[in-house]
Design an enzyme around this catalytic site. Structure first.
Site, PDB file in Angstrom:
ATOM      1  N   MET A 115     -23.578 -66.372  64.947  1.00 26.63           N
ATOM      2  CA  MET A 115     -22.672 -65.587  64.088  1.00 26.63           C
ATOM      3  C   MET A 115     -21.537 -66.474  63.585  1.00 26.63           C
ATOM      4  SD  MET A 115     -22.395 -62.117  66.304  1.00 26.63           S
ATOM      5  CE  MET A 115     -23.827 -61.363  67.078  1.00 26.63           C
ATOM      6  N   SER A 166     -31.513 -61.186  74.533  1.00 20.76           N
ATOM      7  CA  SER A 166     -30.467 -61.848  73.756  1.00 20.76           C
ATOM      8  C   SER A 166     -29.396 -62.346  74.699  1.00 20.76           C
ATOM      9  CB  SER A 166     -29.840 -60.874  72.757  1.00 20.76           C
ATOM     10  OG  SER A 166     -28.606 -61.411  72.305  1.00 20.76           O
ATOM     11  N   HIS A 200     -33.746 -65.056  72.801  1.00 21.09           N
ATOM     12  CA  HIS A 200     -33.147 -64.751  71.493  1.00 21.09           C
ATOM     13  C   HIS A 200     -31.691 -65.224  71.475  1.00 21.09           C
ATOM     14  CE1 HIS A 200     -32.914 -62.283  67.776  1.00 21.09           C
ATOM     15  NE2 HIS A 200     -31.692 -61.956  68.168  1.00 21.09           N
ATOM     16  N   ASP A 210     -28.254 -65.428  69.194  1.00 24.69           N
ATOM     17  CA  ASP A 210     -27.559 -64.824  68.054  1.00 24.69           C
ATOM     18  C   ASP A 210     -26.459 -65.749  67.546  1.00 24.69           C
ATOM     19  OD1 ASP A 210     -28.790 -62.206  67.687  1.00 24.69           O
ATOM     20  OD2 ASP A 210     -28.119 -61.819  69.736  1.00 24.69           O
ATOM     21  N   MET A 217     -33.215 -54.857  61.826  1.00 31.81           N
ATOM     22  CA  MET A 217     -31.990 -54.573  62.584  1.00 31.81           C
ATOM     23  C   MET A 217     -31.884 -53.070  62.800  1.00 31.81           C
ATOM     24  SD  MET A 217     -30.712 -57.551  63.143  1.00 31.81           S
ATOM     25  CE  MET A 217     -29.322 -56.887  64.074  1.00 31.81           C
ATOM     26  N   MET A 229     -26.925 -65.162  61.722  1.00 29.58           N
ATOM     27  CA  MET A 229     -26.121 -64.163  61.000  1.00 29.58           C
ATOM     28  C   MET A 229     -24.975 -64.935  60.361  1.00 29.58           C
ATOM     29  SD  MET A 229     -26.412 -61.240  63.909  1.00 29.58           S
ATOM     30  CE  MET A 229     -26.932 -62.473  65.104  1.00 29.58           C
ATOM     31  N   HIS A 234     -31.535 -66.396  65.671  1.00 32.28           N
ATOM     32  CA  HIS A 234     -31.226 -65.374  64.659  1.00 32.28           C
ATOM     33  C   HIS A 234     -29.911 -65.753  63.992  1.00 32.28           C
ATOM     34  CE1 HIS A 234     -30.045 -60.812  64.056  1.00 32.28           C
ATOM     35  NE2 HIS A 234     -30.204 -61.444  62.911  1.00 32.28           N
TER      36      HIS A 234
HETATM   37  C1  DX5 Z   1     -26.611 -57.967  67.106  1.00 30.61           C
HETATM   38  C2  DX5 Z   1     -27.542 -59.021  67.658  1.00 30.61           C
HETATM   39  C3  DX5 Z   1     -28.422 -58.538  68.742  1.00 30.61           C
HETATM   40  C4  DX5 Z   1     -27.691 -58.056  69.971  1.00 30.61           C
HETATM   41  C5  DX5 Z   1     -28.524 -56.998  70.611  1.00 30.61           C
HETATM   42  O1  DX5 Z   1     -25.924 -58.478  66.026  1.00 30.61           O
HETATM   43  O2  DX5 Z   1     -28.369 -59.522  66.617  1.00 30.61           O
HETATM   44  O3  DX5 Z   1     -29.395 -59.512  69.094  1.00 30.61           O
HETATM   45  O4  DX5 Z   1     -27.428 -59.049  70.908  1.00 30.61           O
HETATM   46  O5  DX5 Z   1     -27.793 -56.465  71.670  1.00 30.61           O
HETATM   47  P1  DX5 Z   1     -28.174 -55.062  72.310  1.00 30.61           P
HETATM   48  O6  DX5 Z   1     -29.566 -55.168  72.828  1.00 30.61           O
HETATM   49  O7  DX5 Z   1     -27.148 -54.911  73.384  1.00 30.61           O
HETATM   50  O8  DX5 Z   1     -28.064 -54.023  71.227  1.00 30.61           O
HETATM   51 ZN    ZN Z   2     -30.157 -60.856  67.174  1.00 33.65          ZN
END
Ligand code: DX5
Ligand code: ZN
Length: 229
Positions: free
Chosen positions: A41, A12, A37, A39, A141, A72, A70
């Site tokens: 948000m 990520s 990946h 993220d 998750m 969110m 991903h």
């Molecule tokens: C959290 C994200 C993850 C995050 C994971 O909301 O969806 O993808 O980056 O990070 P680590 O591996 O540090 O838990």
């Molecule tokens: Zn994620």
């Protein structure tokens, strides 16, 4: 994008250097990342803000593997075409993000992307029982979404239930949150094949010291594959 259940490590970039994404993506891919990946948000569905479609589009030329986006965010549907245009290979929406996940998954596939559905820790496996033929990936998750570097929440019984519900369907089980060499074997043994890892991949390394990323990725992969050794 062909389907198989081999272990895939998906770093990520939430844990990358935010002033240097192009080189960070090249570094993790050259060091063995299988997917990248991203993220997304919105400061509403989760209490943090990251990448709009223009940022994701700028990442695209650097990603030679699979761009795994991903979301969110809520709502999702008004942004599906923008993330398709940005070049997402997999687009994952949260089941908790709105009342019409069925329509959302159809719309993602209609936009020529693989459709993922993500489940927060409090959402049961059964929530996807009627979505299995509409989805290409279920993201479990193992933290509450919003931030990297959180502590792993054990969801192995949920993963086992999903694996059994999926049967022979070509559906990936992706794990997101707190994945490292100590937790990876637990989730793989339960049935996962895609392991997202932010802090465990990027810790200690940099684009000037990319071998550290390679060692971190190998440590996660070896621990995961060790389940079947
Ligand atoms: C959290 C994200 C993850 C995050 C994971 O909301 O969806 O993808 O980056 O990070 P680590 O591996 O540090 O838990
Ligand atoms: Zn994620």
């Amino acid at each position: 994008m062909s389907f198989d259940r081999s272990i895939k490590i998906a770093p990520s970039i939430l844990s990358a250097d935010f002033a240097n994404f192009g080189q960070e993506i090249q570094a993790i891919e050259s060091q063995g990342a299988d997917w990248v990946h991203i993220d997304v948000m919105d400061g509403h569905f989760v209490p943090n803000l990251t990448f709009g479609p223009m940022a994701v589009k700028a990442f695209r030329p650097h990603v030679k593997t699979v761009m795994d986006v991903h979301l969110m965010i809520a709502p999702v549907d008004p942004y599906i075409d923008a993330y398709a245009e940005a070049g997402a290979d997999v687009l994952t929406a949260h089941i908790e993000a709105g009342p019409h996940i069925h329509r959302t998954l159809q719309a993602i596939r209609a936009a020529d992307m693989k459709a993922g559905v993500a489940l927060n820790p409090g959402t049961p496996a059964e929530a996807v029982a009627h979505l299995l033929d509409l989805t290409d990936l279920i993201c479990v998750m193992t933290v509450n979404p919003g931030f990297g570097g959180q502590k792993f929440i054990d969801m192995t019984s949920k993963i086992r239930s999903l694996r059994s519900m999926i049967g022979d369907r070509p559906v990936h089980i992706e794990i997101d949150g707190g994945v490292d060499p100590s937790t990876a074997p637990l989730v793989v043994e339960a049935g996962a094949d895609v392991l997202v890892a932010g802090s465990a991949v990027f810790k200690g390394g940099s684009v000037n010291d990319p071998d550290v990323y390679g060692a971190n990725i190998s440590n996660i992969r070896d621990a995961a594959n060790g389940v079947w050794a």
